[in-house]
Design an enzyme around this catalytic site. Structure first.
Site, mmCIF file in Angstrom:
data_model
loop_
_atom_site.group_PDB
_atom_site.id
_atom_site.type_symbol
_atom_site.label_atom_id
_atom_site.label_comp_id
_atom_site.label_asym_id
_atom_site.label_seq_id
_atom_site.Cartn_x
_atom_site.Cartn_y
_atom_site.Cartn_z
ATOM 1 N N SER A 20 0.862 -1.184 0.000
ATOM 2 C CA SER A 20 0.000 0.000 0.000
ATOM 3 C C SER A 20 0.897 1.231 0.000
ATOM 4 O O SER A 20 1.708 1.409 0.895
ATOM 5 C CB SER A 20 -0.896 0.006 1.240
ATOM 6 O OG SER A 20 -0.131 -0.097 2.423
ATOM 7 N N LYS B 281 10.588 4.467 7.240
ATOM 8 C CA LYS B 281 10.783 3.619 6.064
ATOM 9 C C LYS B 281 11.594 4.408 5.047
ATOM 10 O O LYS B 281 11.105 5.413 4.520
ATOM 11 C CB LYS B 281 9.434 3.217 5.455
ATOM 12 C CG LYS B 281 8.579 2.323 6.343
ATOM 13 C CD LYS B 281 7.226 2.069 5.696
ATOM 14 C CE LYS B 281 6.380 1.080 6.470
ATOM 15 N NZ LYS B 281 5.033 0.912 5.874
#
Length: 462
Positions: free
Chosen positions: A70, A373
């Protein structure tokens, strides 16, 4: 919290010094990039990604780009070929071309000294792209080059990668080995079961070392597998994209009860806490949260009702971390929940490792932790800056993998470097996940051999 950990580890080392104490000879012997190569390779989902090789006088250094299932609207942009005849449109030959034939020659021509110029290298690539989201060249072209250059820089300084990154981040001396948050039960878009919540994690905070933490995680995982097989049949032990099991469950209490039983049966009661990532943006629509969306029948909750559900779970189970409990733009719900939140409240989709979103979340008092991330922001230097900003707010930083991973173990060194105290890389299963945990054990062994000052971060949650 980072400062408290750092201050306890920043004393002078008395029992010998690791390689990072050697004089920096980089200014006398610059290490420049002589060649850049890129190629299309496969990630853990069998989809293409970009792998690069950067050559200096110290050798050739490689890295590869992860990818999320996603991708939020605030993340750096991946370039896909969109050719339906090649990998169903998921090919990355354009990004490969950008890495090797657009960015690569520029890196060579600029004669950067990798030992000290990582920030300049990253800034060069950002400016060459010319967009806010790396939409021209692609984060899947830029990031692996940044990571490979970091590895080249560490070699040029003759230090381990985690020490080079620590120096780049201006973090305190000494090292913190992160608590691994193992994703043992999968739901959401990461599995085919009817569970709306995406991840249920265990954290061996009661371990005394990284090796013991991974042993505990593995033992609970194997016990859970046996339990699921006995209760639901062998077919239910199939694993999701991050290595966790996805048995036919649909209620979060079912998942947490399974984890509780597995912890008890494996003999690790009192050593493990839980974390949950509902990834609620996936089931948010028109102001409501439909936790029945995978069952085919609506079960819509208001943000107040969802808050009540979370509070019920927090009272019943030893949960210490909640990630993305509300949708990425549902600021009011985040703010209201954070007002009385006693655990770590992590923004992932909310923040997307994006410095602008980080500032907005601080203004809204929306959370107290960021999921880091590196591919969401696109370069190593930017990721370090985001972590520094979060620390300056008094927040925590939670380093994370992506669902589409490779065997690249860069994030293990990153977590140690910035002393964040916890990392999630999936379950203790599947090679691309295990690679990160094996690297952490390698780092622990190396730190022992060099008599470095380090600790396992389990007591952060005491």
């Amino acid at each position: 919290m980072r400062r408290l950990i750092g201050s306890s580890l920043s004393k002078n080392r008395e029992n010998g010094k690791p390689n990072n104490s050697r004089p920096d000879m980089s200014s006398k012997f610059p290490s420049t990039i002589t060649n850049v190569r890129a190629a299309q390779r496969l990630d853990s989902r069998g989809k293409p990604t970009v792998q690069v090789w950067v050559t200096t006088n110290k050798g050739t250094f490689t890295a590869s780009a992860p990818s999320g299932a996603s991708r939020g609207p605030y993340e750096a942009h991946e370039i896909l070929d969109a050719d339906p005849n090649m990998y169903g449109g998921n090919g990355v030959e354009k990004a490969v071309y950008h890495a090797q034939h657009v960015i690569g020659p520029g890196l060579v021509d600029k004669c950067f000294d990798v030992s000290r110029d990582l920030a300049k290298i990253d800034d060069f690539m950002i400016k060459l792209d010319g967009t806010k989201d790396k939409g021209n060249l692609g984060t899947n072209a830029i990031l692996p080059l940044s990571m490979a250059c970091a590895r080249a820089a560490a070699a040029a300084r003759d230090v381990p990668l985690y020490e080079f990154l620590r120096q780049e981040a201006h973090a305190p001396e000494g090292y913190v080995l992160p608590v691994p948050f193992f994703n043992l039960l999968n739901g959401g878009v990461h599995s085919g079961n009817q569970m709306a919540f995406q991840e249920f994690m265990i954290a061996p905070v009661g371990a005394e070392s990284m090796a013991q933490a991974i042993q505990i995680g593995s033992e609970v995982y194997q016990e859970l597998k046996s339990m699921i097989k006995k209760k639901y049949g062998a077919a239910a032990t199939a694993v999701g994209e991050e290595g966790g099991f996805s048995p036919p469950i649909s209620d979060p209490e079912e998942a947490l009860d399974l984890l509780t039983e597995a912890v008890k049966s494996s003999g690790h009661q009192g050593k493990i806490k839980f974390g949950i990532d509902p990834a609620s943006s996936q089931f948010f629509e028109c102001g409501c949260y439909d936790i029945g969306y995978k069952r085919g029948n609506e079960e819509k909750l208001s943000s107040t009702q969802l808050t009540d559900l979370y509070n019920k779970l927090l009272q019943k189970y030893p949960i210490i971390l909640l990630e993305d409990p509300f949708a990425e733009d549902d600021w009011a719900s985040w703010r209201n929940f954070n007002r009385d939140c006693k655990i770590e409240l992590v923004g992932d989709d909310l923040l997307a490792t994006n410095i602008s979103r980080l500032a907005m979340a601080r203004e809204h008092a929306a959370c107290n932790s960021i999921l880091l991330k590196v591919n969401q922001i696109g370069t190593v230097s930017e990721a370090l800056s985001v972590a520094q900003s979060a620390y300056s707010f008094g927040w925590k930083v939670f380093v994370s993998h992506r669902s589409g991973e490779t065997n690249d173990d860069f994030i293990s060194d990153l977590a140690v470097a910035i002393g964040c105290g916890h990392l999630k890389a999936g379950s203790p299963c599947r090679g691309e996940r295990v690679a990160k945990y094996n690297r952490l054990m390698d780092i622990e062994d190396q730190l022992k051999c060099t008599h470095a000052n380090f600790k396992y971060a389990g007591n952060m949650w005491e």
